[in-house]
Design a protein around this motif. Structure first.
Motif, short mmCIF file in Angstrom:
data_model
loop_
_atom_site.label_atom_id
_atom_site.label_comp_id
_atom_site.label_asym_id
_atom_site.label_seq_id
_atom_site.Cartn_x
_atom_site.Cartn_y
_atom_site.Cartn_z
N ARG B 214 0.91 -1.27 -0.08
CA ARG B 214 -0.04 -0.05 0.00
C ARG B 214 0.74 1.31 0.12
NH1 ARG B 214 -3.99 0.82 4.97
NH2 ARG B 214 -1.78 1.59 5.41
N THR B 215 2.15 1.20 0.59
CA THR B 215 2.82 2.42 0.88
C THR B 215 3.90 2.51 -0.03
OG1 THR B 215 4.08 1.36 2.40
CG2 THR B 215 2.33 2.59 3.55
N ALA B 216 4.20 1.82 -0.64
CA ALA B 216 5.45 1.60 -1.87
C ALA B 216 5.13 1.36 -3.26
CB ALA B 216 6.59 0.70 -1.30
N VAL B 217 4.36 0.21 -3.21
CA VAL B 217 4.18 -0.38 -4.64
C VAL B 217 3.04 0.18 -5.55
CG1 VAL B 217 3.57 -2.29 -6.05
CG2 VAL B 217 5.00 -2.71 -3.93
N LEU B 218 1.78 0.60 -4.58
CA LEU B 218 0.79 1.16 -5.30
C LEU B 218 0.82 2.56 -5.75
CD1 LEU B 218 -2.58 -0.39 -3.58
CD2 LEU B 218 -1.49 -0.97 -5.77
N PRO B 219 1.67 3.50 -4.80
CA PRO B 219 1.73 4.82 -4.97
C PRO B 219 2.69 4.72 -6.45
CG PRO B 219 1.94 4.44 -2.78
CD PRO B 219 1.75 3.19 -3.38
N PHE B 220 3.66 3.92 -6.36
CA PHE B 220 4.61 4.05 -7.42
C PHE B 220 4.06 3.59 -8.67
CE2 PHE B 220 7.60 1.87 -10.11
CZ PHE B 220 8.60 3.02 -10.38
N GLY B 221 3.05 2.68 -8.63
CA GLY B 221 2.42 1.89 -9.90
C GLY B 221 1.39 2.57 -10.39
N MET B 222 0.60 3.58 -9.38
CA MET B 222 -0.68 4.29 -9.81
C MET B 222 -0.85 4.77 -11.18
SD MET B 222 -3.41 4.03 -8.81
CE MET B 222 -3.68 3.26 -7.19
N PRO B 223 0.27 5.63 -11.71
CA PRO B 223 0.17 6.18 -13.07
C PRO B 223 0.14 4.77 -13.98
CG PRO B 223 2.08 7.22 -12.03
CD PRO B 223 1.49 5.87 -10.94
N GLY B 224 0.89 4.07 -13.76
CA GLY B 224 0.81 2.78 -14.76
C GLY B 224 -0.59 2.19 -14.95
N VAL B 225 -1.15 1.93 -13.87
CA VAL B 225 -2.28 1.15 -13.54
C VAL B 225 -3.44 1.90 -14.24
CG1 VAL B 225 -4.16 0.62 -12.04
CG2 VAL B 225 -1.76 0.05 -11.49
N ILE B 226 -3.35 3.53 -14.30
CA ILE B 226 -4.27 4.41 -14.94
C ILE B 226 -3.95 4.30 -16.18
CG2 ILE B 226 -5.16 6.59 -15.12
CD1 ILE B 226 -4.53 6.96 -12.12
N GLY B 227 -2.89 4.33 -16.81
CA GLY B 227 -2.39 4.24 -18.11
C GLY B 227 -3.18 3.05 -18.75
N GLY B 228 -2.92 1.95 -17.73
CA GLY B 228 -3.39 0.47 -18.44
C GLY B 228 -4.93 0.44 -18.40
N THR B 229 -5.53 1.22 -17.50
CA THR B 229 -7.05 1.13 -17.45
C THR B 229 -7.58 2.05 -18.45
OG1 THR B 229 -6.80 1.02 -15.21
CG2 THR B 229 -8.84 1.82 -15.73
N MET B 230 -6.76 2.84 -18.95
CA MET B 230 -7.26 3.60 -20.11
C MET B 230 -7.22 3.04 -21.36
SD MET B 230 -8.69 6.37 -19.06
CE MET B 230 -9.11 6.77 -17.09
N LEU B 231 -5.99 2.22 -21.57
CA LEU B 231 -5.82 1.53 -22.80
C LEU B 231 -7.04 0.46 -22.72
CD1 LEU B 231 -2.09 0.46 -23.04
CD2 LEU B 231 -3.36 1.83 -24.62
N GLY B 232 -7.33 0.04 -21.63
CA GLY B 232 -8.47 -0.99 -21.75
C GLY B 232 -9.69 -0.31 -21.85
N LEU B 233 -9.96 0.93 -21.44
CA LEU B 233 -11.13 1.50 -21.76
C LEU B 233 -11.15 2.04 -23.49
CD1 LEU B 233 -13.86 2.86 -20.57
CD2 LEU B 233 -12.37 4.94 -20.41
N GLY B 234 -10.12 2.32 -24.03
CA GLY B 234 -9.95 2.47 -25.28
C GLY B 234 -10.41 1.11 -26.18
N ARG B 235 -9.80 -0.05 -25.83
CA ARG B 235 -10.38 -1.13 -26.31
C ARG B 235 -11.77 -1.45 -26.33
NH1 ARG B 235 -8.55 -7.15 -26.53
NH2 ARG B 235 -10.11 -7.79 -28.28
#
Lengths: 293, 315
Positions: B214-235
């Motif tokens: 919660r404190t190290a991985v998720l904050p670091f990965g959040m932009p990537g997760v959002i980017g992936g989500t938007m790629l998925g939304l595009g599909r």
């Protein structure tokens, strides 16, 4: 010589003929008045010829285990399709099927989700045969909200997957139960022969072209053994071409399509009804008058 | 390590950097690629605009539905956006869960094979998803829809259950499965990139594994997760065949578990073969609207990713 089949819809095909992009086309409906006026520019003053080449019954498939050989009068069918009748044991259906044990299952009407000539022809039949029960004007899109599926195969798939369904689809794809339709006092199952019969009973449509074979289909026919829900597809060709060679190629190809051999090939590939001998003779005569040069 | 001798030709005194043919070639090749993609996009936009013009300017009563192009297209826009959003909401938590499992919980070997299987999901043709959704999945959802109707029927979203299960909800769930591998793959990659110093620091401060994530991985990965989500939304926004096969389309309704509604790609695919004249123009204009929506979604995603990047500690 190459004849290239460009798989576009009937509407786009008629546009292509008028624009001169196609030498001849296949269409589920004949040219309307506006199109007939426009086609003179490319085809000359003689206009365009319609030659019926593909006759296919539109079946009424349903899925009701235990009830085989369902029979429906046009008015009953129209009321089911318009969702005025909503359960299978409705008195109107029972009256058409005195021997059947009808369940109280809800009726689900399955229609085409894509614009289609099958839909248009089926609606034309309902308007002609049951004008009191079918208030909608014929169109390529189905007017009543209900279950919808893409293409003939999709409709059949949904009907086969779900009990209590009924719909309409090109006869060639029907794999399960299909209803017999009321004609006069009898009920007729769909078959290529019964479909060809209604074409022979039909009056020619007035397209203003001498000898043209466009048909005003007799969908309200009472002739014994005729199946009135049919789709007739025409080849539409110019009455005259600028180029003599082109005219000869079109004539040869069309003559093959209406020939016994051509019709048998089509029947084998698509399950259509071969055109009758009298239709073939008239078609060959008409094709022969196509001019070139 | 041995010291490499300085090349004799090198002239450190020269102010101008050395340029070899390779530099010139690769810079022009990459500029060329970038230009081509922009030209292609511009070409698509211009084509859509020109072909859509007749529908956009046609009198209201000539457009399908008789209420002008806006009246024709808005139910399709809502259907498209609702189906894609539901798919995104369903897929994202599962995808993040899978990605975390693969990157931080599973034994290395197991994680790799699960990742491989998920990637395989992306290679399934959408027609197969469509057929499966229509014939296998939809009928099995009918009891769920009936339960929803009986217990949550007061919510307009669950008003009237379909008897075949071929609804916008079913389409959304299948879309969720289809975009799952995209979101998972991107999330997994960014989670794996988390600096181990951050993770070890969190653990050293007494964090449990979950707290470390919660404190190290998720904050670091959040932009990537959002980017992936938007790629998925595009599909999901552009998915055509699966929706066209699964959904039983019809007029617009808020009811997600009955037949009705349609999405722009499915509407185009279904009606294009028989379309001519104004109808064709309507469909292309609907395509133009989808183009604009997709562009907006991507710009929005970029904006979020840029904004989050400043706080994530990734830089």
């Amino acid at each position: 010589m190459t004849v290239q089949y460009n798989s576009v819809g009937s509407g786009a095909g008629r546009e292509n003929l008028i624009a001169g992009a196609s030498d001849f086309i296949g269409s589920d409906a004949y040219l309307d008045e506006e199109e007939r006026a426009a086609v003179v520019d490319t085809c000359g003053d003689g206009g365009a010829y319609h030659i019926p080449v593909y006759i296919s019954p539109v079946a009424v498939p349903y899925n009701l285990p235990g009830v085989d050989g369902l029979q429906l009068k046009p008015d009953t069918l129209a009321q089911i399709m318009n969702q005025d009748i909503t359960v299978w044991n409705d008195p109107a259906i029972a009256e058409d099927n005195p021997d059947a044990e009808l369940p109280d299952t809800e009726i689900t009407v399955v229609h085409r989700s894509d614009d289609s000539g099958t839909t248009e022809n089926f609606m034309e039949y309902l308007s002609a045969a049951a004008p009191d029960s079918w208030p909608h004007e014929a169109d390529a899109a189905w007017p009543v909200q209900g279950e919808a599926a893409a293409q003939n195969t999709g409709v059949i798939q949904v009907i086969n997957d779900n009990e209590g369904t009924i719909g309409y689809a090109d006869a060639s794809v029907v794999t399960g139960q299909a209803a017999a339709v009321g004609v006069g006092d009898e009920f007729v199952d769909f078959s290529p022969e019964a479909a060809a019969k209604v074409v022979d009973a039909s009056e020619p449509a007035d397209t203003g072209v001498e000898g043209d074979m466009a048909l005003e289909l007799a969908r309200d026919t009472t002739e014994s053994g005729a199946y009135p829900i049919v789709l007739v597809s025409y080849h539409v060709a110019c009455s005259a071409y600028d180029d003599a060679e082109r005219a000869n190629l079109v004539k040869d190809f069309l003559a093959y399509v209406v020939s016994e051999d051509g019709q048998a090939t089509a029947a084998e590939a698509a399950g259509s009804a071969p055109i009758s001998e009298s239709t073939r003779e008239r078609a060959l005569e008409l094709i022969d008058t196509i001019q070139g040069g | 390590m041995t010291a490499t001798p300085t090349p004799a030709r090198r002239q450190p005194s020269s102010a101008k950097p050395v340029r070899r043919p390779g530099d010139l070639f690769f810079s022009s090749a990459s500029i060329g690629s970038a230009t081509i993609i922009l030209l292609t996009l511009a070409g698509v936009a211009v084509f859509l605009l020109i072909e859509a013009l007749p529908a956009l300017t046609a009198p209201a009563d000539e457009v399908s539905g008789g209420a002008g192009f806006a009246g024709y297209v808005w139910p399709l826009v809502v259907g498209t956006v609702v189906a894609s959003l539901v798919a995104m909401v369903l897929a994202t938590p599962v995808a993040v869960g899978i990605a975390l499992f693969v990157s931080h919980y599973a034994p290395r070997r197991l994680g790799q094979s699960i990742g491989f299987v998920i990637d395989l999901l992306a290679a399934v043709p959408s027609v197969v998803f469509g057929m499966w959704g229509m014939s296998v999945f939809a009928p099995r959802l009918v009891p769920l829809y009936e339960w929803l109707e009986q217990n949550l029927g007061f919510i307009p979203l669950f008003a009237d259950a379909s008897t075949s299960g071929r609804t916008l909800m079913t389409a959304s769930i299948v879309l969720a499965v289809m975009i799952l591998p995209i979101i998972t793959a991107v999330s997994r990659e960014v989670f794996l990139q988390t600096p181990s110093l951050h993770e070890e620091a969190a653990l050293a401060l007494g964090a449990t594994k979950w707290e470390m994530i919660r404190t190290a991985v998720l904050p670091f990965g959040m932009p990537g997760v959002i980017g992936g989500t938007m790629l998925g939304l595009g599909r999901a926004l552009g998915e055509t065949m699966a929706v066209a096969i699964i959904l039983s389309p019809g007029i617009f309704t808020w009811n997600l578990i009955g037949s009705g509604n349609n999405t722009i790609p499915a509407e185009i695919a279904l009606n294009f073969p028989e379309a001519a004249g104004l109808r064709l123009s309507e469909l292309i204009a609907a395509g133009l609207v989808l183009f604009v929506i997709t562009l907006a979604v991507n710009l929005f995603a970029r904006w979020i990713v840029d904004r989050r990047a400043e706080f994530s500690g990734a830089n």
